[in-house]
Design a protein around this motif. Structure first.
Motif, PDB file in Angstrom:
ATOM      1  N   GLU A  25       1.025  -1.174   0.049  1.00 12.16           N
ATOM      2  CA  GLU A  25      -0.022   0.027   0.140  1.00 12.16           C
ATOM      3  C   GLU A  25       0.872   1.144   0.010  1.00 12.16           C
ATOM      4  N   SER A  26       0.464   2.272  -0.534  1.00 16.18           N
ATOM      5  CA  SER A  26       1.168   3.439  -0.341  1.00 16.18           C
ATOM      6  C   SER A  26       1.238   3.991   0.815  1.00 16.18           C
ATOM      7  N   THR A  27       2.241   5.010   1.195  1.00 12.12           N
ATOM      8  CA  THR A  27       2.422   5.501   2.478  1.00 12.12           C
ATOM      9  C   THR A  27       2.441   7.005   2.149  1.00 12.12           C
ATOM     10  N   ILE A  28       1.822   7.249   0.927  1.00  9.83           N
ATOM     11  CA  ILE A  28       1.944   8.943   0.637  1.00  9.83           C
ATOM     12  C   ILE A  28       0.709   9.050   0.027  1.00  9.83           C
ATOM     13  N   LYS A  29      -0.175  10.285   0.420  1.00 10.76           N
ATOM     14  CA  LYS A  29      -1.389  10.680  -0.145  1.00 10.76           C
ATOM     15  C   LYS A  29      -1.349  12.233  -0.442  1.00 10.76           C
ATOM     16  N   LEU A  30      -1.379  12.410  -1.640  1.00 11.92           N
ATOM     17  CA  LEU A  30      -1.056  13.884  -2.104  1.00 11.92           C
ATOM     18  C   LEU A  30      -2.284  14.764  -1.482  1.00 11.92           C
ATOM     19  N   THR A  31      -1.924  16.208  -1.459  1.00  7.16           N
ATOM     20  CA  THR A  31      -2.834  17.173  -0.979  1.00  7.16           C
ATOM     21  C   THR A  31      -3.535  17.619  -2.156  1.00  7.16           C
ATOM     22  N   GLN A  32      -4.474  18.465  -2.286  1.00  7.71           N
ATOM     23  CA  GLN A  32      -5.045  18.750  -3.451  1.00  7.71           C
ATOM     24  C   GLN A  32      -4.010  20.255  -3.709  1.00  7.71           C
ATOM     25  N   GLU A  33      -3.417  20.962  -2.759  1.00 11.97           N
ATOM     26  CA  GLU A  33      -2.469  21.665  -3.327  1.00 11.97           C
ATOM     27  C   GLU A  33      -1.416  21.192  -4.193  1.00 11.97           C
ATOM     28  N   GLN A  34      -0.945  19.813  -3.861  1.00  9.80           N
ATOM     29  CA  GLN A  34       0.193  19.115  -4.545  1.00  9.80           C
ATOM     30  C   GLN A  34      -0.244  18.885  -5.894  1.00  9.80           C
ATOM     31  N   ILE A  35      -1.501  18.482  -5.998  1.00  7.35           N
ATOM     32  CA  ILE A  35      -1.943  17.874  -7.258  1.00  7.35           C
ATOM     33  C   ILE A  35      -2.115  19.273  -8.251  1.00  7.35           C
ATOM     34  N   ASP A  36      -2.582  20.295  -7.689  1.00  3.74           N
ATOM     35  CA  ASP A  36      -2.736  21.524  -8.637  1.00  3.74           C
ATOM     36  C   ASP A  36      -1.413  22.063  -8.795  1.00  3.74           C
ATOM     37  N   TYR A 116       7.680   1.545  -6.050  1.00  5.26           N
ATOM     38  CA  TYR A 116       6.626   1.384  -6.858  1.00  5.26           C
ATOM     39  C   TYR A 116       5.336   1.651  -6.241  1.00  5.26           C
ATOM     40  N   ALA A 117       4.963   1.179  -5.098  1.00  2.00           N
ATOM     41  CA  ALA A 117       3.690   1.364  -4.505  1.00  2.00           C
ATOM     42  C   ALA A 117       3.476   2.875  -4.355  1.00  2.00           C
ATOM     43  N   ASN A 118       4.325   3.840  -3.842  1.00  2.00           N
ATOM     44  CA  ASN A 118       4.057   5.142  -3.743  1.00  2.00           C
ATOM     45  C   ASN A 118       4.002   5.931  -5.248  1.00  2.00           C
ATOM     46  N   ALA A 119       4.906   5.401  -6.052  1.00  2.82           N
ATOM     47  CA  ALA A 119       4.926   5.983  -7.405  1.00  2.82           C
ATOM     48  C   ALA A 119       3.726   5.661  -8.139  1.00  2.82           C
ATOM     49  N   TYR A 120       3.133   4.559  -8.050  1.00  3.06           N
ATOM     50  CA  TYR A 120       1.834   3.826  -8.712  1.00  3.06           C
ATOM     51  C   TYR A 120       0.531   4.991  -8.202  1.00  3.06           C
ATOM     52  N   ALA A 121       0.598   5.125  -6.783  1.00  2.98           N
ATOM     53  CA  ALA A 121      -0.456   5.930  -6.166  1.00  2.98           C
ATOM     54  C   ALA A 121      -0.539   7.145  -6.657  1.00  2.98           C
ATOM     55  N   ILE A 122       0.797   7.744  -6.511  1.00  3.53           N
ATOM     56  CA  ILE A 122       0.833   9.133  -6.846  1.00  3.53           C
ATOM     57  C   ILE A 122       0.590   9.435  -8.192  1.00  3.53           C
ATOM     58  N   SER A 123       1.038   8.612  -9.228  1.00  4.35           N
ATOM     59  CA  SER A 123       1.002   8.881 -10.596  1.00  4.35           C
ATOM     60  C   SER A 123      -0.740   8.751 -10.908  1.00  4.35           C
ATOM     61  N   LYS A 124      -1.386   7.802 -10.473  1.00  2.00           N
ATOM     62  CA  LYS A 124      -2.825   7.824 -10.646  1.00  2.00           C
ATOM     63  C   LYS A 124      -3.687   9.136 -10.189  1.00  2.00           C
ATOM     64  N   ALA A 125      -3.162   9.612  -8.893  1.00  2.00           N
ATOM     65  CA  ALA A 125      -3.837  11.026  -8.382  1.00  2.00           C
ATOM     66  C   ALA A 125      -3.179  12.141  -9.237  1.00  2.00           C
ATOM     67  N   LEU A 126      -2.415  12.189 -10.159  1.00  2.00           N
ATOM     68  CA  LEU A 126      -1.984  13.125 -11.053  1.00  2.00           C
ATOM     69  C   LEU A 126      -2.452  13.074 -12.444  1.00  2.00           C
ATOM     70  N   LEU A 127      -2.552  11.730 -12.983  1.00  2.00           N
ATOM     71  CA  LEU A 127      -3.031  11.631 -14.266  1.00  2.00           C
ATOM     72  C   LEU A 127      -4.461  11.007 -14.464  1.00  2.00           C
ATOM     73  N   GLY A 128      -4.721  10.359 -13.377  1.00  2.00           N
ATOM     74  CA  GLY A 128      -5.964   9.644 -13.560  1.00  2.00           C
ATOM     75  C   GLY A 128      -6.034   8.074 -13.178  1.00  2.00           C
ATOM     76  N   GLU A 129      -7.232   7.621 -13.042  1.00  2.00           N
ATOM     77  CA  GLU A 129      -7.580   6.275 -12.602  1.00  2.00           C
ATOM     78  C   GLU A 129      -6.965   5.363 -13.652  1.00  2.00           C
ATOM     79  N   ASP A 130      -7.183   5.727 -14.826  1.00  2.00           N
ATOM     80  CA  ASP A 130      -6.837   4.533 -15.997  1.00  2.00           C
ATOM     81  C   ASP A 130      -4.955   4.703 -16.094  1.00  2.00           C
ATOM     82  N   THR A 131      -4.455   5.182 -15.293  1.00  2.00           N
ATOM     83  CA  THR A 131      -2.847   5.594 -15.306  1.00  2.00           C
ATOM     84  C   THR A 131      -2.485   3.872 -15.395  1.00  2.00           C
ATOM     85  N   ILE A 132      -1.496   3.619 -16.038  1.00  2.00           N
ATOM     86  CA  ILE A 132      -0.783   2.412 -16.268  1.00  2.00           C
ATOM     87  C   ILE A 132       0.902   2.575 -16.132  1.00  2.00           C
ATOM     88  N   PHE A 133       1.548   1.513 -15.819  1.00  2.00           N
ATOM     89  CA  PHE A 133       2.949   1.460 -15.658  1.00  2.00           C
ATOM     90  C   PHE A 133       3.664   1.064 -17.028  1.00  2.00           C
TER      91      PHE A 133
END
Length: 297
Positions: A25-36, A116-133
């Motif tokens: 599981e990811s240990t990082i959750k982005l804030t809306q400020e980081q996403i923006d 990888y877990a953190n990169a995967y979760a953060i990339s989905k938050a930045l690009l969208g749920e359909d994000t793939i490696f």
């Protein structure tokens, strides 16, 4: 797990995962400020991305991969900034697909890492749920007197000119990075200002793989540097202009990168791609002769 069995492919004997889902599981959750911030500027910096233990484990294996020049026979170990001949020391050695080669040599399992877990979760938050490696890449800058900067470029300039991408690169520091040893530097907002700009090979030499954007001095007036502690990471959009300086320190500078993408689309008209069409590199020659066909991440 599924084994590729096509005998005409160099990667026929490698085992690829059935899914790109992380084990942890990811240990990082982005804030809306980081996403923006990412959407506005095209990059994001995170200091505490992975802990010291994981950095040490990855770095120890990383050094073994580079010492063995894993993947050189397939064109996946090469020097980005020279003609990549065996008789000269590499200035900027690269390893594509360390997750494939490292698993075979050192038992490295990318998908079970916190990285990888953190990169995967953060990339989905930045690009969208359909994000793939889409792949991984290890980049080394030795501490040599002839260390060179990696030129200003956009990652998408290396890719298929018939497609347009929503993609990002994750650049993980395996030791502290600063301007002195070659931290990432970006032009904020350049992913929104430009499509893929014209590029050329380093020194306009078609035998060199590395690309540089045309007229970089006209485009790079608002530079933001991103020094990181060991285990920090940057995320950048595939059209964000970026570069790293030479390594002027006394230690190697190691980076592990991962690529993720979402909603790739076909362009109405292919974009300019002359800088790749005219390449005649040793790396591409080795890939062709060995039959390696996996797309470079």
């Amino acid at each position: 797990m599924e084994t590729i069995t096509n005998p005409h492919q160099a990667h026929a004997l490698f085992v690829l995962p059935e899914t790109d889902k992380p084990i942890k599981e990811s240990t990082i959750k982005l804030t809306q400020e980081q996403i923006d911030f990412f959407k506005t500027n095209g990059f994001l910096s995170i200091d505490n991305f992975i802990d010291d233990n994981e950095v040490s484990n990855i770095r120890n294996q990383y050094d073994q991969w580079f010492a063995a020049k894993l993947g050189r026979e397939h064109g996946n170990f090469f020097d980005l900034l020279s003609e990549d001949t065996d008789d000269k020391e590499a200035v900027a050695p690269q390893l594509l697909w360390p997750s494939i080669y490292g698993k075979q040599m050192t038992g490295f399992d990318l998908y079970s890492t916190q990285m990888y877990a953190n990169a995967y979760a953060i990339s989905k938050a930045l690009l969208g749920e359909d994000t793939i490696f889409k792949g991984d890449h290890a980049i080394l800058k030795p501490s040599t007197s002839n260390s060179l900067p990696t030129p200003w470029h956009q990652d998408e300039a290396y890719w298929n000119p018939t497609l347009t991408y929503e993609s990002l690169g994750v650049w993980v520091a395996l030791q502290p990075v600063s301007i002195e040893n070659g931290c990432m530097q970006f032009i904020p907002g350049s992913h929104r200002m430009y499509d893929v700009l014209p590029h050329h090979t380093q020194n306009n030499n078609p035998r060199i793989h590395g690309l540089e954007v045309d007229n970089p001095n006209e485009l790079t007036k608002n530079i933001m540097s991103c020094p990181l502690p060991s285990g920090g990471a940057t995320f950048h959009h595939c059209r964000t202009l970026h570069h790293t300086g030479p390594n002027c320190s006394n230690e190697p500078r190691r980076a592990y990168t991962l690529q993720f993408e979402c909603n790739t689309k076909t362009r109405e008209q292919p974009r300019l791609n002359t800088w790749n069409e005219t390449k005649i590199t040793e790396r591409e020659k080795r890939a062709k002769e060995s039959g390696w066909t996996l797309r470079a991440p």
